[in-house]
Write a protein that holds these residues in place. Structure first.
Motif, PDB file in Angstrom:
ATOM      1  N   LEU A  84     -17.885  37.116 -25.051  1.00 55.37           N
ATOM      2  CA  LEU A  84     -19.213  36.700 -24.602  1.00 55.37           C
ATOM      3  C   LEU A  84     -20.177  37.876 -24.662  1.00 55.37           C
ATOM      4  CD1 LEU A  84     -21.091  34.579 -23.313  1.00 55.37           C
ATOM      5  CD2 LEU A  84     -20.214  35.262 -21.089  1.00 55.37           C
ATOM      6  N   ARG A  86     -24.334  38.681 -23.946  1.00 53.01           N
ATOM      7  CA  ARG A  86     -25.607  38.127 -23.468  1.00 53.01           C
ATOM      8  C   ARG A  86     -26.724  39.098 -23.782  1.00 53.01           C
ATOM      9  NH1 ARG A  86     -23.036  36.383 -18.237  1.00 53.01           N
ATOM     10  NH2 ARG A  86     -22.379  34.246 -18.552  1.00 53.01           N
ATOM     11  N   GLU A 119     -25.164  34.324 -25.743  1.00 52.35           N
ATOM     12  CA  GLU A 119     -25.969  33.609 -24.739  1.00 52.35           C
ATOM     13  C   GLU A 119     -27.142  34.479 -24.359  1.00 52.35           C
ATOM     14  OE1 GLU A 119     -23.609  32.630 -21.340  1.00 52.35           O
ATOM     15  OE2 GLU A 119     -22.399  31.158 -22.425  1.00 52.35           O
ATOM     16  N   THR A 131     -28.330  38.572 -11.977  1.00 48.60           N
ATOM     17  CA  THR A 131     -27.369  37.831 -12.801  1.00 48.60           C
ATOM     18  C   THR A 131     -26.088  38.633 -12.976  1.00 48.60           C
ATOM     19  OG1 THR A 131     -29.322  37.125 -14.012  1.00 48.60           O
ATOM     20  CG2 THR A 131     -27.221  36.512 -14.954  1.00 48.60           C
ATOM     21  N   ASP A 135     -22.391  37.399 -11.787  1.00 52.26           N
ATOM     22  CA  ASP A 135     -21.347  37.178 -12.791  1.00 52.26           C
ATOM     23  C   ASP A 135     -20.180  38.146 -12.608  1.00 52.26           C
ATOM     24  OD1 ASP A 135     -22.197  34.969 -14.264  1.00 52.26           O
ATOM     25  OD2 ASP A 135     -23.669  36.166 -15.336  1.00 52.26           O
ATOM     26  N   ALA A 138     -18.134  36.975  -9.772  1.00 51.23           N
ATOM     27  CA  ALA A 138     -17.440  35.717 -10.041  1.00 51.23           C
ATOM     28  C   ALA A 138     -16.422  35.844 -11.170  1.00 51.23           C
ATOM     29  CB  ALA A 138     -18.458  34.635 -10.386  1.00 51.23           C
ATOM     30  N   GLY A 139     -16.460  36.979 -11.889  1.00 54.44           N
ATOM     31  CA  GLY A 139     -15.549  37.152 -13.031  1.00 54.44           C
ATOM     32  C   GLY A 139     -16.008  36.405 -14.259  1.00 54.44           C
ATOM     33  N   THR A 140     -17.282  35.994 -14.273  1.00 52.06           N
ATOM     34  CA  THR A 140     -17.819  35.276 -15.440  1.00 52.06           C
ATOM     35  C   THR A 140     -18.751  36.178 -16.243  1.00 52.06           C
ATOM     36  OG1 THR A 140     -19.596  34.427 -14.043  1.00 52.06           O
ATOM     37  CG2 THR A 140     -17.680  32.999 -14.361  1.00 52.06           C
ATOM     38  N   GLN A 141     -18.586  37.484 -16.076  1.00 47.68           N
ATOM     39  CA  GLN A 141     -19.489  38.434 -16.743  1.00 47.68           C
ATOM     40  C   GLN A 141     -19.250  38.451 -18.256  1.00 47.68           C
ATOM     41  OE1 GLN A 141     -16.743  39.465 -14.990  1.00 47.68           O
ATOM     42  NE2 GLN A 141     -15.708  40.058 -16.874  1.00 47.68           N
ATOM     43  N   GLU A 142     -20.242  38.924 -18.975  1.00 48.26           N
ATOM     44  CA  GLU A 142     -20.116  39.043 -20.414  1.00 48.26           C
ATOM     45  C   GLU A 142     -19.150  40.182 -20.764  1.00 48.26           C
ATOM     46  OE1 GLU A 142     -22.808  39.265 -18.389  1.00 48.26           O
ATOM     47  OE2 GLU A 142     -24.536  39.926 -19.589  1.00 48.26           O
ATOM     48  N   ASP A 143     -18.580  40.112 -21.975  1.00 45.03           N
ATOM     49  CA  ASP A 143     -17.774  41.233 -22.454  1.00 45.03           C
ATOM     50  C   ASP A 143     -18.692  42.350 -22.922  1.00 45.03           C
ATOM     51  OD1 ASP A 143     -14.890  40.106 -22.541  1.00 45.03           O
ATOM     52  OD2 ASP A 143     -16.116  38.529 -23.442  1.00 45.03           O
ATOM     53  N   SER A 375     -13.933  43.265 -18.773  1.00 41.06           N
ATOM     54  CA  SER A 375     -13.594  42.518 -19.991  1.00 41.06           C
ATOM     55  C   SER A 375     -12.093  42.601 -20.248  1.00 41.06           C
ATOM     56  CB  SER A 375     -14.351  43.100 -21.190  1.00 41.06           C
ATOM     57  OG  SER A 375     -13.839  42.558 -22.388  1.00 41.06           O
TER      58      SER A 375
END
Lengths: 486, 313
Positions: A84, A86, A119, A131, A135, A138-143, A375
């Motif tokens: 991912l 962003r 994204e 953001t 993220d 939540a562990g939804t961060q971009e690589d 990541s």
């Protein structure tokens, strides 16, 4: 008498509305563009054409505007790992970048077994940070992050990023401009690839010079007294109302104000910040710093400043002001894409000088590609970034220079093609000189920007004196650093 | 015997001890289930975060480390805020905003409601025109007003110039910025409050007005003696939601002024946002939230007491 029922009335209104809005949009998504064609289509329209004056009373009908093709992501190839990324670009800029990502995903990506999922995030001053925090937690961060150096220290200090291997660090050191590399360095480690550069120059409008009986070639100010004199001479007041300001201030924009002060203090031999100390010491009290504050206060007294005409995003491109010091990106974003026809060609570009007009220099301020410490695919992330950033293609640099008009962070890279000749020469001379500084890599930078913005606004509106400004900014900066490093 | 009783109770259902049997029990069970879900939602998404915010306000935490690593500092954040001038000013700005918006929105809303309920022709059109700003998204409205308030080419100043009146720098001047932003919020919400007042006004029986008219009461007397006492419960509700909403103002200020110029419009929630997300002082921002919560709670209780006691008296 005809009776019209409510249903008939609403039905008719809906029909009219529908007809007025035209046909419904196509429900089918545009087909992905083949990478080869995408690369061909990636060539940006010649910016100079965009800046040409519109012909007066053209008898031919205006051409039907056509939208650029939308580059939807190519499908993920089987066996590839999704990463991912962003970015903060929107609209056509995001679209142009998607083309490069499509090119990678359809070609090299299949060999690297990588698929980049692109994204965008909303970027306000604190937007990315909010953001990023959410993220990251939540562990939804971009690589892969694309991040300005303003937030680097705050995030790097909290282990947000993972530094590349020494091999990559050495490549960056050898191939990218030293100041641009330094803005991405934290605790001795080069954290990522610099993606562009933002040197800071002084721009003047040649036509406004002429109208005031001046010649930009000869009269472009070097000494700060000359800035005041030219600003006063090129300010226009009609019927008691100011219609043109001699000096455009970065009103309500903390980052621009900080960059401007940083640059002028730097060339004046009075550095704004000393990063060798912890917490860093910000200095607006030295003689060199006070001289800049007093210049602002004096230009307010002369009625030469643009604060009462609005932010520089309007006053500069709309020809409501003459002199402005600005970062390189503004040439494209303020003059070409947001300005009036011909405004680019009206500019005369010069470096910033010390108060006595004897010393000059420039700075680096830029974004970097970085990899998240969370990541799961750090090596793959760096592998992709190698394709994106390294030579001989320097794909990211090519994108930044020829789509956005940025000055390069890669050594010996060309300047944007649309820069007029005089502008190119001025930039080239200024960034290749020995006296170069960087935007500070320090914690609490966003608060520093807020402090400069709020107090600078008060200064250029005449709400505080130069002395009051100095005392308040000094106190607030000390407090901000204490909080950031406390 | 005891076994029989248990069997009978089991047949009657769980709600039998509450005196609910058969259909009534089933309906009650359904009711409890539905409301229970709502309470669970409130617990999970409102009360638990509130308690968490209060806990965070007693710690030092930057939101990036795990919460378990937050350092407990007691009331340190509160004592820091007690001496923080910027926070004090943000509260002052919050009150300035709220008082001006309260007077404008409720005053204009009530006036419009009285006018619209008393006109006999084109009432629906008048109601639609007054209410339509409320339909617009706040972000779009704020951006439109920012453009209209441009001092050089904005329509506001263009109109003032045409009329030969003095112009303003609107959002660009620390003196006028707050009033300019409030002007937008009054314009946007006056129609909404008009509708709320209209509902209350239309519920007042016409016979009372007829009787007052026969008794020779004038319009002011009629309003004070009949209309006002009867719409006061609605006014209490309107007043409470108005104060709560205005003290929490963020979006319009964020878009129109960003708290400027020179912090002239920096309100509490905006400062809270910057403290959390620009300065990483998440705990301090939470302390601000807690303080604002108690301010709003106190004002709500105060309003309810004053307006209810008036009503009772």
């Amino acid at each position: 008498m005809m009776h019209l029922s409510r249903r008939a009335l609403f039905g008719s209104a809906a029909a009219i509305l529908f007809a007025a809005c035209g046909a419904p949009p196509p429900t089918q998504a545009p087909k992905p563009v083949e990478p080869a064609k995408a690369a061909e289509a990636a060539k940006p329209a010649a910016p100079a054409d965009a800046a040409k004056p519109i012909a007066k009373a053209a008898p031919t009908p205006a051409p039907t505007p056509t939208l650029p093709p939308v580059f939807t992501p190519v499908p993920q190839a089987p066996g590839t790992t999704k990463l991912l990324m962003r970015v903060h670009w929107a609209g056509s800029s995001f679209n142009e970048f998607q083309k490069i990502i499509n090119d990678y995903n359809a070609t090299q990506g299949t060999k690297d077994k990588i698929y980049i999922n692109l994204e965008r995030f909303v970027a306000g001053q604190a937007g990315p940070i909010a953001t990023f925090i959410a993220d990251f937690q939540a562990g939804t961060q971009e690589d892969i992050y694309h991040l300005g150096q303003n937030n680097l220290a705050d995030l790097a200090a909290r282990n947000f990023f993972s530094a590349p291997t020494m091999e990559v660090q050495n490549y960056i050191k050898q191939n990218f401009l030293d100041p641009a590399v330094r803005t991405g360095t934290w605790e001795g480690k080069i954290m990522g690839y610099p993606t562009e550069n933002q040197p800071h120059m002084l721009f003047g409008n040649t036509k406004m010079f002429q109208a005031a009986g001046l010649d930009a070639n000869k009269d472009m100010p070097k000494k700060w007294d000359d800035i005041r004199r030219v600003a006063k001479a090129t300010t226009k007041v009609e019927g008691g109302t100011k219609t043109q300001a001699g000096f455009i201030v970065h009103y309500q924009n903390g980052e621009r104000i900080t960059v401007q002060r940083l640059m002028f203090q730097f060339v004046n031999g009075a550095p704004l910040v000393d990063l060798s100390k912890t917490p860093p010491v910000w200095d607006v009290k030295s003689d060199g710093a006070r001289a800049w504050t007093e210049l602002m206060a004096n230009m307010y007294a002369d009625n030469s400043l643009s604060a009462d005409l609005g932010p520089d995003t309007i006053t500069w491109p709309q020809r409501k002001g003459n002199l402005i010091s600005h970062d390189a990106f503004a040439v494209w974003f303020r003059l070409v894409t947001a300005g009036q026809p011909g405004i680019l060609e009206e500019q005369f570009t010069a470096p910033l000088y010390s108060a006595d007009g004897t010393k000059t220099g420039n700075m680096a301020r830029n974004y970097h590609f970085l990899v998240s410490s969370k990541s799961k695919e750090k090596d793959l992330s760096w592998l992709h970034l190698k394709w994106m950033n390294e030579g001989p293609e320097f794909r990211m640099q090519n994108f930044q220079t020829h789509v956005f008009g940025f000055v390069a962070s890669v050594k010996n890279y060309e300047l944007p093609k649309f820069f007029p000749a005089q502008m190119k020469t001025a930039f080239q001379e200024s960034i290749s000189g020995p006296n170069q500084t960087i935007m500070p890599v320090a914690k609490g930078m966003n608060e520093v920007f807020n402090i400069f913005r709020d107090n600078h606004d008060a200064l250029v509106l005449g709400k505080v004196t130069a002395a009051e400004y100095t005392a308040k900014v000094d106190e607030e900066l000390k407090r901000a650093m204490s909080q950031a490093y406390g | 015997m005891a076994d029989e009783t248990r069997t009978i109770r089991a047949r009657r259902g769980l709600l039998a001890p509450l005196g609910l049997y058969g259909v009534a029990a089933r309906e009650a069970a359904l009711g409890y289930a539905i409301t229970g879900l709502v309470y669970l939602f409130l617990l999970g998404f409102v009360f638990a975060p509130m308690l968490l915010a209060f806990y965070v306000s007693l710690t030092r935490w930057d939101a990036l480390a795990p919460l378990s690593e937050a350092k407990f500092v007691g009331l340190q954040n509160y004592t820091d805020l007690a001496t923080d001038n910027r926070f004090h000013w943000s509260i002052v700005h919050d009150f300035e905003w709220s008082v001006k918006a309260y007077i404008g929105q409720i005053g204009l809303g009530l006036l419009l409601a009285i006018i619209v309920t008393n006109i006999t022709r084109m009432r629906a059109l008048a109601r639609f025109i007054a209410f339509s700003p409320f339909i617009l998204p706040i972000v779009a409205t704020a951006i439109i007003f920012t453009i209209m308030m441009d001092p050089t080419w904005g329509p506001f100043n263009q109109t003032l110039r045409l009329l030969g009146l003095p112009t303003s720098r609107w959002l660009l001047d620390p003196v006028s910025a707050m009033n300019s932003a409030v002007l937008m919020i009054i314009w946007k919400y006056a129609g909404y409050y008009m509708v709320l007042f209209m509902t209350a006004l239309l519920a007042v029986p016409q016979e009372y007005y007829d009787a007052a008219h026969i008794d020779g009461a004038g319009p002011i007397q009629t309003f004070l003696k009949i209309t006002w006492p009867l719409i006061r419960p609605a006014f209490l509700f309107i007043s409470v939601i108005n104060v709560i909403g205005n003290l929490q103002v963020f979006d319009s200020v964020f878009i129109m002024t960003g708290g400027g110029p020179s912090r002239a419009t920096e309100v509490v929630v905006l400062l809270m946002y910057n403290t959390a997300f620009t300065n990483f002082r998440y705990s301090v921002a939470n302390a601000m939230a807690v303080i604002l919560f108690f301010i709003i709670l106190a004002l709500t209780v105060f309003q309810m007491r004053v307006l209810k006691s008036d009503h009772a008296g």
